[in-house]
Design an enzyme around this catalytic site. Structure first.
Site, PDB file in Angstrom:
ATOM      1  CG  HIS A 268      -1.958   1.051   1.246  1.00  0.00           C
ATOM      2  ND1 HIS A 268      -2.839   1.265   0.208  1.00  0.00           N
ATOM      3  CD2 HIS A 268      -2.246   1.994   2.190  1.00  0.00           C
ATOM      4  CE1 HIS A 268      -3.632   2.265   0.502  1.00  0.00           C
ATOM      5  NE2 HIS A 268      -3.307   2.745   1.696  1.00  0.00           N
TER       6      HIS A 268
HETATM    7  O1  LIG Z   1      -9.697   3.529   4.207  1.00  0.00           O
HETATM    8  C1  LIG Z   1      -9.261   4.025   3.153  1.00  0.00           C
HETATM    9  O2  LIG Z   1      -9.812   3.942   2.039  1.00  0.00           O
HETATM   10  C2  LIG Z   1      -7.975   4.815   3.235  1.00  0.00           C
HETATM   11  C3  LIG Z   1      -6.945   4.063   4.051  1.00  0.00           C
HETATM   12  C4  LIG Z   1      -5.716   4.898   4.233  1.00  0.00           C
HETATM   13  O3  LIG Z   1      -5.699   6.087   3.933  1.00  0.00           O
HETATM   14  C5  LIG Z   1      -4.560   4.310   4.868  1.00  0.00           C
HETATM   15  C6  LIG Z   1      -3.335   4.922   4.752  1.00  0.00           C
HETATM   16  C7  LIG Z   1      -2.319   4.770   5.764  1.00  0.00           C
HETATM   17  C8  LIG Z   1      -1.127   5.411   5.679  1.00  0.00           C
HETATM   18  O4  LIG Z   1      -0.745   6.109   4.628  1.00  0.00           O
HETATM   19  C9  LIG Z   1      -0.165   5.346   6.796  1.00  0.00           C
HETATM   20  O5  LIG Z   1      -0.503   4.740   7.834  1.00  0.00           O
HETATM   21  O6  LIG Z   1       0.926   5.924   6.626  1.00  0.00           O
END
Ligand SMILES: O=C(O)CCC(=O)/C=C/C=C(\O)C(=O)O
Length: 288
Positions: A268
């Site tokens: 991700h």
């Molecule tokens: O739930 C969603 O669609 C978005 C999830 C999300 O934004 C997760 C991102 C996490 C990070 O970028 C991080 O913990 O650095």
């Protein structure tokens, strides 16, 4: 010589109107001094996230190419004010971005959004099309259910659990699902992230309250994606276990002037896991 920046020397604050009140918003301003164009980077929704934490591998190459880079910390993260979001967090972040660009006199910006940052970039593009140059949507861009992957995804379950029980064990469990190859995650990175989280327990508590008030913090923009005229580069990790890769196909199908790059062996955090190739891809796209 490559210009280097530190978080401290680029740290700024701005007071942004929101509703009947104001929010004190933190951002980092990495300005080469001669920039003609600005790229705003928007971070994701994880506990302890911030613009700097998400994009520290991406700043200098863009500044070296002549861009001013602004890292906005959304309300509810880092050194920005906390908030309980009862409505669309994508649109809240878009309003804050509009306020910040107005405060800085930026008529038009490119936006690079990571996950929640991608959702927020799309919300901004829908509300202020004339103020968007190009969009880079990475691991996000719209809410909405996956037709292939059970929701909430395993990553989002770990993220929500970490907000409720912020321990190093739960942080490691989330981060190990976050990236494809956890071997690059260091104890120092974990500790820094945990320290950031525990410094602002109000952010953790208010995120949980926000979810209770509105479990769908990120609306499905699918029906409106056709309104986006901005050239858009969609980037995803094939092994994303937070926001499944099929979301990238919905963005590609919906946004008329869009293209998609999928990194294999990538979770991700494409901008961190494959940062050299990611930076080259973004710079080539912005320069066209
Ligand atoms: O739930 C969603 O669609 C978005 C999830 C999300 O934004 C997760 C991102 C996490 C990070 O970028 C991080 O913990 O650095």
């Amino acid at each position: 010589m490559v210009q280097t920046f530190t978080e401290a020397e680029t740290s700024r604050f701005a007071r942004i109107r929101e509703g009947e009140g104001e929010l004190n918003i933190h951002y980092n301003d990495c300005d080469p001094g001669s920039a003609r164009e600005t790229v705003v980077m928007l971070h994701g929704s994880g506990p302890g996230a911030s613009g700097w934490a998400n994009f520290n591998r991406n700043i200098e190459p863009l500044v070296a190419a002549g861009y001013r880079v602004i890292l906005l910390d959304c309300p509810g993260w880092s050194k920005s004010d906390s908030i309980v979001c009862n409505g669309s967090r994508s649109n809240l972040n878009a309003r804050v971005l509009a306020g910040l660009t107005e405060a800085l006199g930026l008529a038009r910006v490119h936006i690079l959004g990571n996950s929640m940052g991608g959702h927020s970039a799309v919300a901004f593009a829908l509300d202020h099309p004339e103020r968007v140059g190009k969009l880079v949507l990475m691991g996000g861009g719209t809410g909405g259910a996956s037709p292939f992957v059970p929701m909430p995804t395993e990553g989002i379950k770990l993220l929500n659990g970490l907000y409720r029980d912020p321990t190093i064990e739960n942080l490691k469990a989330m981060m190990n699902v976050f990236v494809f190859d956890p071997s690059d995650l260091t104890e120092d990175l974990f500790q820094t992230r945990l320290d950031n989280m525990l410094k602002r327990r109000d952010h953790l508590e208010n995120f949980v309250k926000s979810l209770a008030a509105n479990p769908k913090q990120f609306p499905d923009f699918g029906p409106r994606l056709g309104e986006i005229a901005a050239p858009t580069l969609v980037i995803w990790g094939r092994n994303d276990r937070f926001v499944p890769m099929d979301a990238s196909l919905r963005l590609l199908a919906g946004i008329p002037n869009s293209e998609l790059h999928v990194f294999n062996n990538c979770g991700h955090w494409a901008q961190w896991e494959h940062w050299q190739a990611f930076n080259a891809l973004v710079l080539q796209f912005l320069s066209r």
